[in-house]
Scaffold this active site. Structure first.
Site, PDB file in Angstrom:
ATOM      1  N   ASP A   1     -10.396  33.437   7.074  1.00 29.56           N
ATOM      2  CA  ASP A   1      -9.688  34.658   7.733  1.00 29.56           C
ATOM      3  C   ASP A   1      -8.266  34.156   8.327  1.00 29.56           C
ATOM      4  O   ASP A   1      -7.910  33.260   7.830  1.00 29.56           O
ATOM      5  CB  ASP A   1     -10.700  35.126   8.989  1.00 29.56           C
ATOM      6  CG  ASP A   1     -10.632  33.932  10.082  1.00 29.56           C
ATOM      7  OD1 ASP A   1      -9.835  33.218   9.978  1.00 29.56           O
ATOM      8  OD2 ASP A   1     -11.124  34.504  11.174  1.00 29.56           O
TER       9      ASP A   1
ATOM     10  N   THR B   1     -13.173  28.764  14.488  1.00 27.02           N
ATOM     11  CA  THR B   1     -13.621  27.764  14.930  1.00 27.02           C
ATOM     12  C   THR B   1     -14.748  27.053  13.762  1.00 27.02           C
ATOM     13  O   THR B   1     -15.262  26.193  14.049  1.00 27.02           O
ATOM     14  CB  THR B   1     -14.848  28.254  16.118  1.00 27.02           C
ATOM     15  OG1 THR B   1     -15.686  29.381  15.479  1.00 27.02           O
ATOM     16  CG2 THR B   1     -14.210  28.697  17.506  1.00 27.02           C
TER      17      THR B   1
ATOM     18  N   HIS C   1     -26.960  13.804   2.696  1.00 23.72           N
ATOM     19  CA  HIS C   1     -28.397  14.122   3.437  1.00 23.72           C
ATOM     20  C   HIS C   1     -28.593  15.455   2.970  1.00 23.72           C
ATOM     21  O   HIS C   1     -29.556  15.879   2.696  1.00 23.72           O
ATOM     22  CB  HIS C   1     -28.388  13.811   4.603  1.00 23.72           C
ATOM     23  CG  HIS C   1     -28.515  12.372   4.914  1.00 23.72           C
ATOM     24  ND1 HIS C   1     -28.784  11.589   6.074  1.00 23.72           N
ATOM     25  CD2 HIS C   1     -28.032  11.172   4.303  1.00 23.72           C
ATOM     26  CE1 HIS C   1     -28.846  10.398   6.000  1.00 23.72           C
ATOM     27  NE2 HIS C   1     -28.425  10.035   4.862  1.00 23.72           N
TER      28      HIS C   1
ATOM     29  N   HIS D   1     -34.348  13.101   0.807  1.00 26.02           N
ATOM     30  CA  HIS D   1     -33.775  14.361   1.351  1.00 26.02           C
ATOM     31  C   HIS D   1     -33.906  15.485   0.439  1.00 26.02           C
ATOM     32  O   HIS D   1     -33.917  16.600   0.756  1.00 26.02           O
ATOM     33  CB  HIS D   1     -32.121  13.998   1.372  1.00 26.02           C
ATOM     34  CG  HIS D   1     -31.849  12.499   1.950  1.00 26.02           C
ATOM     35  ND1 HIS D   1     -31.848  12.580   3.330  1.00 26.02           N
ATOM     36  CD2 HIS D   1     -31.577  11.551   1.582  1.00 26.02           C
ATOM     37  CE1 HIS D   1     -31.570  11.299   3.824  1.00 26.02           C
ATOM     38  NE2 HIS D   1     -31.393  10.554   2.819  1.00 26.02           N
TER      39      HIS D   1
ATOM     40  N   CYS E   1     -12.428  29.414   9.289  1.00 28.63           N
ATOM     41  CA  CYS E   1     -11.975  30.444  10.488  1.00 28.63           C
ATOM     42  C   CYS E   1     -11.431  29.715  11.518  1.00 28.63           C
ATOM     43  O   CYS E   1     -11.151  28.585  11.389  1.00 28.63           O
ATOM     44  CB  CYS E   1     -13.131  31.436  10.699  1.00 28.63           C
ATOM     45  SG  CYS E   1     -14.436  30.546  11.433  1.00 28.63           S
TER      46      CYS E   1
ATOM     47  N   MET F   1     -18.000  31.578   9.869  1.00 31.26           N
ATOM     48  CA  MET F   1     -17.972  31.511   8.627  1.00 31.26           C
ATOM     49  C   MET F   1     -19.444  30.759   8.367  1.00 31.26           C
ATOM     50  O   MET F   1     -19.944  31.092   7.120  1.00 31.26           O
ATOM     51  CB  MET F   1     -16.821  30.691   8.152  1.00 31.26           C
ATOM     52  CG  MET F   1     -15.498  31.361   8.044  1.00 31.26           C
ATOM     53  SD  MET F   1     -15.698  32.775   6.823  1.00 31.26           S
ATOM     54  CE  MET F   1     -14.124  32.840   6.447  1.00 31.26           C
TER      55      MET F   1
HETATM   56  C1  RB5 Z   1     -11.169  35.176  14.841  1.00 32.55           C
HETATM   57  O1  RB5 Z   1     -10.174  35.402  16.200  1.00 32.55           O
HETATM   58  C2  RB5 Z   1     -12.150  34.180  15.327  1.00 32.55           C
HETATM   59  O2  RB5 Z   1     -13.214  34.917  15.896  1.00 32.55           O
HETATM   60  C3  RB5 Z   1     -12.675  33.784  14.077  1.00 32.55           C
HETATM   61  O3  RB5 Z   1     -11.693  33.038  13.147  1.00 32.55           O
HETATM   62  C4  RB5 Z   1     -13.781  32.439  13.976  1.00 32.55           C
HETATM   63  O4  RB5 Z   1     -13.343  31.643  14.767  1.00 32.55           O
HETATM   64  C5  RB5 Z   1     -15.277  33.152  14.163  1.00 32.55           C
HETATM   65  O5  RB5 Z   1     -16.294  32.421  14.387  1.00 32.55           O
END
Ligand code: RB5
Length: 150
Positions: free
Chosen positions: A10, A69, A100, A135, A67, A73
């Site tokens: 993103d 954090t 694994h 595994h 993304c 995703m």
């Molecule tokens: C975008 O602001 C942020 O929420 C996104 O990139 C991500 O961290 C979501 O999990």
């Protein structure tokens, strides 16, 4: 022919994704960029869905999602049958994700991890081998969940 690796982000993961694309090219892979391509705010599921669909269908064997954090995703990617997405923020975990868990999607938080660490994690994951054996038995149990059995 060089192996394709899908990659998508993103807006929050764009800068790191562009860096990783250059690294993948340098490593001899063919990165397939599924967007986003600008810093305009977008919804991460749209791009996670695109990439996970490719991996789930087998069109592309593996991919990288970025993304802010990495959490959003990974939630998206792990909804797809056959997708094993691993959110990583250290090199050991990135290697284990392959050895694994046979993770076919690596997820990185672009607001969490710097470029050098992200590069090392990608190199580690890409260069690792799935160790199979016990595994594989564990992954088979996960596949059964996808098939609706316990
Ligand atoms: C975008 O602001 C942020 O929420 C996104 O990139 C991500 O961290 C979501 O999990």
């Amino acid at each position: 022919m060089s192996e394709k690796i899908a990659i998508a982000s993103d807006h929050a993961g764009l800068e790191l994704k562009l860096y990783l694309i250059s690294i993948l090219e340098e490593m001899g892979f063919e990165p397939v960029n599924l967007g986003t391509d600008t810093e305009d705010s977008v919804d991460y599921p749209d791009f996670g869905i695109l990439l996970s669909g490719e991996v789930s269908s087998g069109t592309i064997e593996r991919g990288i999602l970025v993304c802010g954090t990495g959490i959003g995703m990974s939630i998206v990617a792990n909804k797809f049958k056959g997708v094993r997405a691993a959110l990583v923020s250290d090199v050991f975990t990135a290697r284990m994700a392959k050895e694994h868990n046979n993770a076919n999607v690596l997820v990185i938080g672009g607001r969490i991890v710097g470029k050098t660490l992200a590069e090392e994690m990608v190199r580690s994951w890409v260069g690792a081998e799935f160790l199979a054996g016990r595994h594989q038995r564990r992954l088979d149990k996960i596949t059964k969940i996808e098939e609706g059995c316990k």
